[in-house]
Design a protein around this motif. Sequence first.
Motif, short mmCIF file in Angstrom:
data_model
loop_
_atom_site.label_atom_id
_atom_site.label_comp_id
_atom_site.label_asym_id
_atom_site.label_seq_id
_atom_site.Cartn_x
_atom_site.Cartn_y
_atom_site.Cartn_z
N LYS A 181 0.86 -1.18 0.00
CA LYS A 181 0.00 0.00 0.00
C LYS A 181 0.90 1.23 0.00
CE LYS A 181 -3.87 -0.27 2.15
NZ LYS A 181 -4.95 -0.30 3.19
N VAL A 182 0.74 2.09 -1.02
CA VAL A 182 1.65 3.22 -1.23
C VAL A 182 0.86 4.53 -1.26
CG1 VAL A 182 3.40 4.21 -2.76
CG2 VAL A 182 3.17 1.73 -2.58
N ILE A 183 1.36 5.53 -0.57
CA ILE A 183 0.71 6.83 -0.46
C ILE A 183 1.24 7.76 -1.54
CG2 ILE A 183 0.43 8.87 1.02
CD1 ILE A 183 0.84 6.84 3.40
N VAL A 195 -2.87 4.81 -2.45
CA VAL A 195 -3.82 5.53 -1.61
C VAL A 195 -3.49 7.01 -1.73
CG1 VAL A 195 -4.76 5.79 0.71
CG2 VAL A 195 -3.86 3.58 -0.02
N THR A 196 -4.46 7.84 -2.11
CA THR A 196 -4.18 9.26 -2.35
C THR A 196 -4.80 10.16 -1.28
OG1 THR A 196 -6.11 9.57 -3.78
CG2 THR A 196 -4.06 8.87 -4.83
N PHE A 197 -4.12 11.30 -1.07
CA PHE A 197 -4.59 12.34 -0.16
C PHE A 197 -4.37 13.69 -0.84
CE2 PHE A 197 -3.44 8.69 2.37
CZ PHE A 197 -4.51 8.56 3.25
N GLY A 198 -5.14 14.71 -0.43
CA GLY A 198 -5.13 15.99 -1.12
C GLY A 198 -4.01 16.93 -0.77
N SER A 199 -3.34 16.72 0.34
CA SER A 199 -2.27 17.64 0.73
C SER A 199 -1.07 16.88 1.26
CB SER A 199 -2.76 18.63 1.80
OG SER A 199 -2.92 17.97 3.04
N ASP A 200 0.08 17.54 1.22
CA ASP A 200 1.29 16.87 1.70
C ASP A 200 1.23 16.55 3.19
OD1 ASP A 200 4.10 15.98 1.23
OD2 ASP A 200 4.43 17.52 2.76
N PRO A 201 0.78 17.47 4.06
CA PRO A 201 0.67 17.09 5.47
C PRO A 201 -0.21 15.86 5.69
CG PRO A 201 0.51 19.47 5.25
CD PRO A 201 0.47 18.90 3.86
N GLU A 202 -1.29 15.74 4.91
CA GLU A 202 -2.14 14.55 5.02
C GLU A 202 -1.37 13.29 4.61
OE1 GLU A 202 -6.66 15.37 4.01
OE2 GLU A 202 -5.36 16.39 2.58
N CYS A 203 -0.58 13.41 3.55
CA CYS A 203 0.21 12.27 3.08
C CYS A 203 1.21 11.83 4.14
CB CYS A 203 0.93 12.63 1.79
SG CYS A 203 -0.13 12.88 0.35
N LEU A 204 1.89 12.78 4.73
CA LEU A 204 2.89 12.45 5.75
C LEU A 204 2.23 11.86 6.99
CD1 LEU A 204 5.11 15.63 5.36
CD2 LEU A 204 5.83 13.27 4.90
N GLN A 205 1.09 12.43 7.38
CA GLN A 205 0.37 11.91 8.54
C GLN A 205 -0.09 10.48 8.29
OE1 GLN A 205 0.25 13.39 11.38
NE2 GLN A 205 -1.13 12.02 12.48
N ALA A 206 -0.57 10.22 7.07
CA ALA A 206 -1.01 8.87 6.72
C ALA A 206 0.13 7.87 6.79
CB ALA A 206 -1.62 8.87 5.31
N LEU A 207 1.32 8.30 6.35
CA LEU A 207 2.49 7.43 6.44
C LEU A 207 2.79 7.09 7.89
CD1 LEU A 207 4.91 6.04 5.00
CD2 LEU A 207 6.16 8.20 5.30
N LYS A 208 2.76 8.09 8.76
CA LYS A 208 3.06 7.86 10.18
C LYS A 208 1.99 7.04 10.87
CE LYS A 208 4.80 11.45 12.34
NZ LYS A 208 5.01 12.85 12.80
N GLN A 209 0.77 7.05 10.30
CA GLN A 209 -0.33 6.26 10.88
C GLN A 209 -0.42 4.86 10.26
OE1 GLN A 209 -3.65 8.83 10.04
NE2 GLN A 209 -3.42 10.01 11.95
#
Length: 301
Positions: free
Chosen positions: A173-175, A196-210
């Motif tokens: 699974k890749v962000i 898996v896509t997200f609309g902003s970079d902070p969201e992407c980074l947070q998703a990685l950490k989660q």
Amino acid sequence: MKKMIAVVAVALLGLAACGEADNAAVPGPSKTGGDVLGKAPVASASDILPGSTMEKIKSRGELLVGGSLDAPLLSQQNPATGEVEGFDATMGKALAKYIIGEPKVKIVNSASETREALLANGTVDVVFQTYTITEERARQVAFAGPYYTSGLTIAVKQGTSGIAKPEDLNGKKVIAGANTPAIPAIKKLAPQAEIVTFGSDPECLQALKQDRGVAYVQDETLLIAAAKKDPAIQIVTKPFTVDPYGIGLKHGDDQMKKFVNDWLGKIQADGTWQQIWKDSIGTVVKGDAPQPPKIGSVPGS
């Protein structure tokens, strides 16, 4: 030149690939770039053609720039001053000075999936947001430049093993940022990856950490800045793409495109571009500024 870009310039740029989703505006001239903006060129009266976009901007007294507020080294709002600082932000202010005589801008915080609409409906005059030039996008917007070159790389949570190259993303699974060059790159190099896509970079980074994905594919500048601030983030590959970034303009406005390309050529020749790089990206990437890419050198530009 390509080698220098790939090794040095690519070593730090990119990132508007993921922008904030709302369109909050941050007004006012910035102190970012101080001396460099003071010395930046101003267009002659004969360059501001009657009835042109440039004349409208000059009459308005403010350049409307589609950009980011959360892109370290590129276009990030300083919480202490409210100013938007970085390479892209200062480039926008330098263009404003060239047109208006003063670096007066309004940054409209745009998302990667809304940039074309913002240009088409006149909400912004230009986009400075590490906007990768592609032939597909060039059917919707005009691109001046390219003005910089970057490349994608991969970040994981510190301690993650088993990912050393793009192909290692297969079956994982890749962000990625929504509507960014990372998506086709992943599909090409790791077709069995689940994106898996997200609309902003902070969201992407947070998703990685989660642990919502095992890896995050993004431009190296952003990931270096993120890893520098957060030891939980680790970069595990060298850049594996070369992505030219253009200045987004309204489709079909040939006068504005020529004007912006002429300006870009001037600031590359007089050292303004190089100083903007040194004051932003160059605070992390040591050494001389890289050779800027040749204007009009890629399909779609």
